[in-house]
Write a protein that holds these residues in place. Structure first.
Motif, mmCIF file in Angstrom:
data_model
loop_
_atom_site.group_PDB
_atom_site.id
_atom_site.type_symbol
_atom_site.label_atom_id
_atom_site.label_comp_id
_atom_site.label_asym_id
_atom_site.label_seq_id
_atom_site.Cartn_x
_atom_site.Cartn_y
_atom_site.Cartn_z
ATOM 1 N N CYS A 160 -4.936 1.833 11.674
ATOM 2 C CA CYS A 160 -3.909 0.518 12.391
ATOM 3 C C CYS A 160 -5.234 -0.058 13.713
ATOM 4 O O CYS A 160 -5.003 -1.126 13.879
ATOM 5 C CB CYS A 160 -2.473 0.846 13.225
ATOM 6 N N ILE A 169 -3.653 7.036 10.047
ATOM 7 C CA ILE A 169 -3.017 6.231 9.135
ATOM 8 C C ILE A 169 -3.003 5.471 11.214
ATOM 9 O O ILE A 169 -3.485 4.116 11.355
ATOM 10 C CB ILE A 169 -1.659 6.353 8.985
ATOM 11 N N LYS A 173 1.961 0.449 7.905
ATOM 12 C CA LYS A 173 2.368 1.737 7.961
ATOM 13 C C LYS A 173 2.403 1.859 6.964
ATOM 14 O O LYS A 173 1.394 2.817 6.110
ATOM 15 C CB LYS A 173 2.799 2.132 8.641
#
Length: 262
Positions: A211, A207, A193
């Protein structure tokens, strides 16, 4: 008419639901999670043997999401009585149930299961960490400070300690409850991250989405059927890697070699 949801959790959740016990039918109908399927079949068989005045319930697979969708279509003989799921029911699914007249829903945990990475039993030993899985299967990675399409084509590019095999992973499809476990416990856990933020993604939600986004170039293949389909893929591609429910793996340990994931 009251409906009940029975859930169990661990690496995967098991969820089931019942409605009025097939009031207009003489046979209980069950559908949903392939992870819960082996347990549900055992319960159905025991029910049929114990309560001989009733037919043995019909238990089908199809995935957690599909099972809950069928369950939430309404009450009556045209809807299933029990929905198995390897995750809890979501708020929007509860709303869908309520809109269709399924308003009294109770969720109860019934057991625990996990997921495993496994290859053909004649293959080499595997030792993975979540970062390996993320680097192999994520749609995009940060390379030289820029977010780019995943360039890795072999497991050895991800980690030189891994076999020099082309990346071919057979993972639970999006309608499977175990897909969420796969995303949160492996992809999100292995995601860098800090690198994504440094590459210019400031929003935490964005984010999070990045991911768990899976590559779509054929290296990661969604399996919408049950684990027998995943096993068939491994059988036809001896260098493939599959994600299985723990119970399914234990019943097929003679065909599969489990990888360690730390």
């Amino acid at each position: 008419m009251k409906k009940f949801l029975y859930t169990a959790s661990a690496a995967a959740l098991a969820l089931a639901a019942t409605s009025g016990f097939a009031a207009a039918r003489d046979q209980i109908q069950v559908a949903g999670s392939s992870t819960v399927l082996p347990y549900a079949k055992i319960v159905a068989e025991q029910f049929g043997e114990t309560f001989t005045n009733f037919k043995t319930p019909v238990v089908e697979s199809g995935g957690s999401g599909a099972g809950i969708k069928e369950f939430c279509k309404g009450v009556g003989e045209d809807t299933i009585d029990i929905a198995n799921s390897s995750r809890p029911i979501k708020a929007d699914e509860l709303k869908s149930c309520a809109d269709a007249g399924v308003k009294e829903v109770q969720e109860v945990r019934i057991g625990y299961d996990g997921i495993v990475f496994a290859t053909d039993n004649k293959g080499p030993d595997w030792a993975l960490v979540p970062a390996d899985i993320y680097k192999a299967l994520a749609a995009k990675l940060v390379v030289d400070g820029k977010l780019v399409d995943n360039p890795n084509t072999k497991w050895s590019q991800v980690n030189p300690k891994l076999p020099d095999w082309d990346i071919a992973a057979y993972i639970p499809g999006e309608k499977h409850g175990t897909r969420e476990v796969f995303e949160t416990k492996l992809l999100d856990a292995g995601c860098d991250k800090a690198a994504l933020k440094a590459a210019g993604i400031a929003d935490d939600k964005e984010i999070g989405k990045t991911c768990i986004a899976i590559r779509k170039d054929g290296k990661a293949v969604d399996i919408d059927g049950d684990y027998t389909e995943t096993l068939a893929r491994i059988d036809s591609n001896k260098t493939g890697v599959g994600v299985f429910g723990l119970a399914f793996y234990e019943n097929n340990a003679d065909k599969l070699k489990v990888a360690t994931v730390e």
